[in-house]
Design a protein around this motif. Sequence first.
Motif, PDB file in Angstrom:
ATOM      1  N   ARG A  39       4.992 -34.371 -37.043  1.00 30.52           N
ATOM      2  CA  ARG A  39       4.797 -36.055 -36.746  1.00 30.52           C
ATOM      3  C   ARG A  39       3.270 -36.075 -36.645  1.00 30.52           C
ATOM      4  O   ARG A  39       2.909 -35.730 -35.313  1.00 30.52           O
ATOM      5  N   LEU A  59       5.318 -36.765 -47.519  1.00 30.66           N
ATOM      6  CA  LEU A  59       4.442 -37.589 -46.259  1.00 30.66           C
ATOM      7  C   LEU A  59       5.083 -38.816 -46.317  1.00 30.66           C
ATOM      8  O   LEU A  59       5.369 -39.336 -47.188  1.00 30.66           O
ATOM      9  N   GLN A  60       5.971 -39.070 -45.223  1.00 29.03           N
ATOM     10  CA  GLN A  60       6.548 -40.610 -44.980  1.00 29.03           C
ATOM     11  C   GLN A  60       5.687 -41.038 -43.743  1.00 29.03           C
ATOM     12  O   GLN A  60       5.754 -40.664 -42.671  1.00 29.03           O
ATOM     13  N   CYS A  61       5.234 -42.392 -44.111  1.00 25.44           N
ATOM     14  CA  CYS A  61       4.619 -43.139 -43.161  1.00 25.44           C
ATOM     15  C   CYS A  61       5.792 -43.977 -42.280  1.00 25.44           C
ATOM     16  O   CYS A  61       6.855 -44.533 -42.649  1.00 25.44           O
ATOM     17  N   LEU A  62       5.737 -43.618 -41.058  1.00 25.64           N
ATOM     18  CA  LEU A  62       6.538 -44.295 -40.204  1.00 25.64           C
ATOM     19  C   LEU A  62       6.068 -45.631 -39.395  1.00 25.64           C
ATOM     20  O   LEU A  62       6.815 -46.335 -38.916  1.00 25.64           O
ATOM     21  N   SER A  65      -0.468 -47.910 -41.781  1.00 25.97           N
ATOM     22  CA  SER A  65      -0.913 -47.889 -43.305  1.00 25.97           C
ATOM     23  C   SER A  65      -1.874 -46.598 -43.170  1.00 25.97           C
ATOM     24  O   SER A  65      -2.655 -46.519 -42.571  1.00 25.97           O
ATOM     25  N   ALA A  79       4.444 -47.955 -43.962  1.00 30.20           N
ATOM     26  CA  ALA A  79       5.159 -47.906 -43.157  1.00 30.20           C
ATOM     27  C   ALA A  79       6.434 -47.992 -44.125  1.00 30.20           C
ATOM     28  O   ALA A  79       6.831 -48.913 -44.842  1.00 30.20           O
ATOM     29  N   ALA A  99      -1.356 -45.372 -37.014  1.00 38.23           N
ATOM     30  CA  ALA A  99      -0.302 -45.051 -38.019  1.00 38.23           C
ATOM     31  C   ALA A  99       0.293 -43.326 -37.191  1.00 38.23           C
ATOM     32  O   ALA A  99      -0.450 -42.896 -36.624  1.00 38.23           O
ATOM     33  N   SER A 100       1.672 -43.340 -37.718  1.00 40.87           N
ATOM     34  CA  SER A 100       2.402 -42.245 -37.393  1.00 40.87           C
ATOM     35  C   SER A 100       3.124 -41.995 -38.751  1.00 40.87           C
ATOM     36  O   SER A 100       3.458 -42.905 -39.464  1.00 40.87           O
ATOM     37  N   ALA A 101       3.111 -40.550 -39.043  1.00 39.32           N
ATOM     38  CA  ALA A 101       3.671 -40.183 -40.369  1.00 39.32           C
ATOM     39  C   ALA A 101       4.462 -38.982 -40.360  1.00 39.32           C
ATOM     40  O   ALA A 101       4.203 -38.167 -39.260  1.00 39.32           O
TER      41      ALA A 101
END
Lengths: 109, 109
Positions: A39, A59-62, A65, A79, A99-101
């Motif tokens: 994460r 890669l998934q943006c949680l 941006s 997100a 951001a977190s991803a």
Amino acid sequence: MAISHLSSGEPISLMPYGKTVSGERSVALFKSEELEVIRLVLAAGKTFPSHSVPGEITLQCLEGSIEVTTDGDVQTLSANQLMFLAGGVDHGLLALTDASALLTIVLHR
Amino acid sequence: MAISHLSSGEPISLMPYGKTVSGERSVALFKSEELEVIRLVLAAGKTFPSHSVPGEITLQCLEGSIEVTTDGDVQTLSANQLMFLAGGVDHGLLALTDASALLTIVLHR
């Protein structure tokens, strides 16, 4: 980033950090035989310099941006969006907001 | 489930379906050399019978709540939780509410 070895079948939270995200750190959620799952936390304006890894990546943006540059192409990942990157593709990140991803990497051993 | 072949670097939406989730269908988001990524939709009470695959799996609940049975262990996976499953582990799903989830499978070729 400390590596924690997750047991198979144990739920782990990906809840958005929300307002506290800029105080959080990137963390390796687990590393198994075939996968490494991290994460990432990037404060607005922070970059992750361009690099590549042998294995495929999602890669998934949680939240927030992130601008993703891959082999010269620039995309914004927001997100609730996921991006696939083939193995060996150069990619660099720039957080457009805090951001977190979730980064999932297929390991080659 | 139709397979669409995603280009590297193309963002795809994982936005929760919300109230329309029960009218949605499971969809294979992409299949690459090393990964197959599926968005599962399960209406409340529906099951996905126990089975196993050779490669490692992550299962991430995007909305709702899913009971995951692995080798006799029962866990509830709720929205914004991720579960890792080692290769070859038997797993079955039961949707406790209308739910959607992201299933990432490492392919063995």
